[in-house]
Design a protein around this motif. Sequence first.
Motif, PDB file in Angstrom:
ATOM      1  N   VAL A  31      -6.161  21.539  27.964  1.00 36.07           N
ATOM      2  CA  VAL A  31      -7.296  22.021  27.163  1.00 36.07           C
ATOM      3  C   VAL A  31      -7.464  21.233  25.848  1.00 36.07           C
ATOM      4  CG1 VAL A  31      -7.577  24.312  28.142  1.00 36.07           C
ATOM      5  CG2 VAL A  31      -5.726  23.928  26.513  1.00 36.07           C
ATOM      6  N   TYR A  32      -7.677  19.921  25.998  1.00 38.27           N
ATOM      7  CA  TYR A  32      -7.878  19.074  24.812  1.00 38.27           C
ATOM      8  C   TYR A  32      -9.325  18.646  24.693  1.00 38.27           C
ATOM      9  CZ  TYR A  32      -8.083  14.917  27.819  1.00 38.27           C
ATOM     10  OH  TYR A  32      -8.443  13.993  28.761  1.00 38.27           O
ATOM     11  N   HIS A  33     -10.128  19.038  25.666  1.00 44.29           N
ATOM     12  CA  HIS A  33     -11.535  18.670  25.686  1.00 44.29           C
ATOM     13  C   HIS A  33     -12.228  19.571  26.704  1.00 44.29           C
ATOM     14  CE1 HIS A  33     -14.782  16.246  24.528  1.00 44.29           C
ATOM     15  NE2 HIS A  33     -14.147  15.095  24.343  1.00 44.29           N
ATOM     16  N   TYR A  34     -13.552  19.439  26.817  1.00 47.97           N
ATOM     17  CA  TYR A  34     -14.237  20.179  27.876  1.00 47.97           C
ATOM     18  C   TYR A  34     -13.777  19.642  29.228  1.00 47.97           C
ATOM     19  CZ  TYR A  34     -17.390  21.781  24.244  1.00 47.97           C
ATOM     20  OH  TYR A  34     -17.892  22.359  23.108  1.00 47.97           O
ATOM     21  N   GLY A  70       2.470  18.975  25.824  1.00 40.99           N
ATOM     22  CA  GLY A  70       3.301  18.157  26.709  1.00 40.99           C
ATOM     23  C   GLY A  70       2.610  17.160  27.625  1.00 40.99           C
ATOM     24  N   HIS A  71       1.263  17.210  27.763  1.00 40.04           N
ATOM     25  CA  HIS A  71       0.606  16.276  28.677  1.00 40.04           C
ATOM     26  C   HIS A  71       0.218  15.008  27.915  1.00 40.04           C
ATOM     27  CE1 HIS A  71      -2.401  15.838  32.272  1.00 40.04           C
ATOM     28  NE2 HIS A  71      -1.582  14.822  32.145  1.00 40.04           N
ATOM     29  N   MET A  72       0.864  13.915  28.279  1.00 38.37           N
ATOM     30  CA  MET A  72       0.588  12.645  27.589  1.00 38.37           C
ATOM     31  C   MET A  72      -0.665  11.988  28.188  1.00 38.37           C
ATOM     32  SD  MET A  72       2.970  12.545  25.456  1.00 38.37           S
ATOM     33  CE  MET A  72       4.062  13.915  25.293  1.00 38.37           C
ATOM     34  N   MET A  83      -3.142  16.809  23.632  1.00 40.24           N
ATOM     35  CA  MET A  83      -3.545  17.895  22.746  1.00 40.24           C
ATOM     36  C   MET A  83      -3.660  17.408  21.302  1.00 40.24           C
ATOM     37  SD  MET A  83      -4.110  20.467  24.599  1.00 40.24           S
ATOM     38  CE  MET A  83      -4.419  21.609  23.282  1.00 40.24           C
ATOM     39  N   LEU A  84      -2.697  16.576  20.920  1.00 39.78           N
ATOM     40  CA  LEU A  84      -2.683  16.048  19.564  1.00 39.78           C
ATOM     41  C   LEU A  84      -3.899  15.148  19.319  1.00 39.78           C
ATOM     42  CD1 LEU A  84      -0.449  16.631  17.556  1.00 39.78           C
ATOM     43  CD2 LEU A  84       0.522  14.408  18.076  1.00 39.78           C
ATOM     44  N   LYS A  85      -4.199  14.409  20.352  1.00 33.77           N
ATOM     45  CA  LYS A  85      -5.346  13.510  20.286  1.00 33.77           C
ATOM     46  C   LYS A  85      -6.640  14.318  20.073  1.00 33.77           C
ATOM     47  CE  LYS A  85      -6.958   9.724  23.136  1.00 33.77           C
ATOM     48  NZ  LYS A  85      -6.724   9.048  24.406  1.00 33.77           N
ATOM     49  N   GLY A  86      -6.747  15.419  20.840  1.00 29.24           N
ATOM     50  CA  GLY A  86      -7.921  16.296  20.721  1.00 29.24           C
ATOM     51  C   GLY A  86      -8.006  16.903  19.322  1.00 29.24           C
ATOM     52  N   GLU A 204       2.958  18.360  16.627  1.00 32.42           N
ATOM     53  CA  GLU A 204       2.674  19.530  15.802  1.00 32.42           C
ATOM     54  C   GLU A 204       3.489  20.753  16.251  1.00 32.42           C
ATOM     55  OE1 GLU A 204      -1.620  19.607  15.005  1.00 32.42           O
ATOM     56  OE2 GLU A 204      -1.377  21.785  15.084  1.00 32.42           O
ATOM     57  N   LEU A 205       3.583  20.933  17.558  1.00 28.26           N
ATOM     58  CA  LEU A 205       4.294  22.108  18.075  1.00 28.26           C
ATOM     59  C   LEU A 205       5.695  21.704  18.509  1.00 28.26           C
ATOM     60  CD1 LEU A 205       1.465  23.609  20.333  1.00 28.26           C
ATOM     61  CD2 LEU A 205       2.092  24.323  18.039  1.00 28.26           C
TER      62      LEU A 205
END
Length: 470
Positions: A31-34, A70-72, A83-86, A204-205
């Motif tokens: 869930v880092y984008h639509y 966790g998803h690179m 996620m960090l990128k988002g 972050e997490l």
Amino acid sequence: MKLYNTLTHKIEKFVPIEAKKIRMYTCGPTVYHYAHIGNLRAYIFEDILEKSLTYLGYEVTRAMNITDVGHMDSDADEGEDKMLKGAKRENKTVLEIAEMYTKAFFADCQRLNIKRPEIVAKATEMIPEYIEMIIMLEQKGYTYFSNGNVYFDISKLEKYNKLTNQKLEDLQVAVRDDVEEDQFKKNPLDFGLWFTKSKFDNQELKWDSPWGVGYPGWHIECSAIAIKFLGEYMDIHCGGVDNIFPHHTNEIAQSESYLGHKWVNYWMHGEHLNDETGKMSKSKGEFLTVSLLEDKGYSALDYRFFVLQSHYRKQLIFSYEVLDGAKSALYKLKNKIQEILKDTSSQNVSKENIDKYIEKFVGYISDDLNTANVVTLIFDVIKDENINNAEKIYIINEIDKVLSLDLHTLEKKQVIDEERDIIEELIEKRNKAKTERNYAEADKIRVELNNMGITIKDTREGTIWEKGGI
Ligand code: AMP
Ligand code: ZN
């Protein structure tokens, strides 16, 4: 029921572990984008699978994860955390991004009539379960610690790549895109279970663990979530074809090593939807989402119909022309059903007439989910002069329990009955004028229809119309 099993590379008779109960797991969204409409094709396939099983009388318990850690960038644990990128992209926290795009994902699913799985678990909420699993893998000798990270050692397995027919060397080439990470692994195919160091500085997490403060690898979440909610043995695990390697291959490696026995009986994978330039992506070209399609005048169910006209194991290429075709065909279908609905009163439903079609319908869904044949069957039902309208509606309703196309609701612009009669009379007159080569008259009628807000389109199957524009 027969289903294609990626594990055995063939179509097999489906035999559940328990007679009528099925445990099914679906890999959920990152869930880092639509979600793009390609992602959503995978969920439509899984929805059809669940609804077909339910229709056939099974009780399905289905679980799905939400990947919020966790998803690179690369499925092989390399690159930046998605996620960090988002979060960076939108100047928000990872949790804010996760919440926003989880909501958006389920909103898209709702518009597409995709049922929400009974169990939905966020990856970040299962940290103790991952730690417990990794400790056990460590105790059993399947892991090693290198440069602050815990890796799964694939050399400990008799057969690592059960799902793919590819040679290990070929798979190694496929994952070898991060040499920096590779120097800490014994084998490029080894994968991270817990990270405390690599790419960790801006994470972050983080959570405390026996190996230090860190975060889990991507693959562990699905194994832990599935085992927690569905138990040690599972009937079906599914996802898109890109999940076969490395994600599902790694899930099998760690789950079966942890459990000490075979884990899942049937692995099912939906083919991709590609755009005309190749693989669909969230960063290149037009970012195809359900909302974008809606802005362009298509409904989510036009897209669902487009997808269901093909088999889930066939690659599909998206184009607006094919979507136009699906939209027109669905519109026409729904209009025909509206006509049939007008006249169903006091008609008896004969079991024999219905069963003939229901048997065919069941046969098609049991044939590795042949939705394309089911779509054709609906047209056959509508055309059949030997069955009455009440029977037609009965059959269509049964079929729609699986296809979920809201077959008897006209979307958006409803047309009242009297208006419909006038419109159809005019279309008939226009067609007659055309066959008599009286094109002036035909054009005049088209203008008259347009003035009423009706758009018409001539297709191979006849003239279709819509209030407001096709
Ligand atoms: P992700 O959010 O990247 O974890 O992917 C969610 C789901 O979409 C997974 O089951 C993927 O296998 C699937 N998927 C990704 N790209 C496509 C595509 N172009 N067509 C169909 N399914 C896809
Ligand atoms: Zn997964």
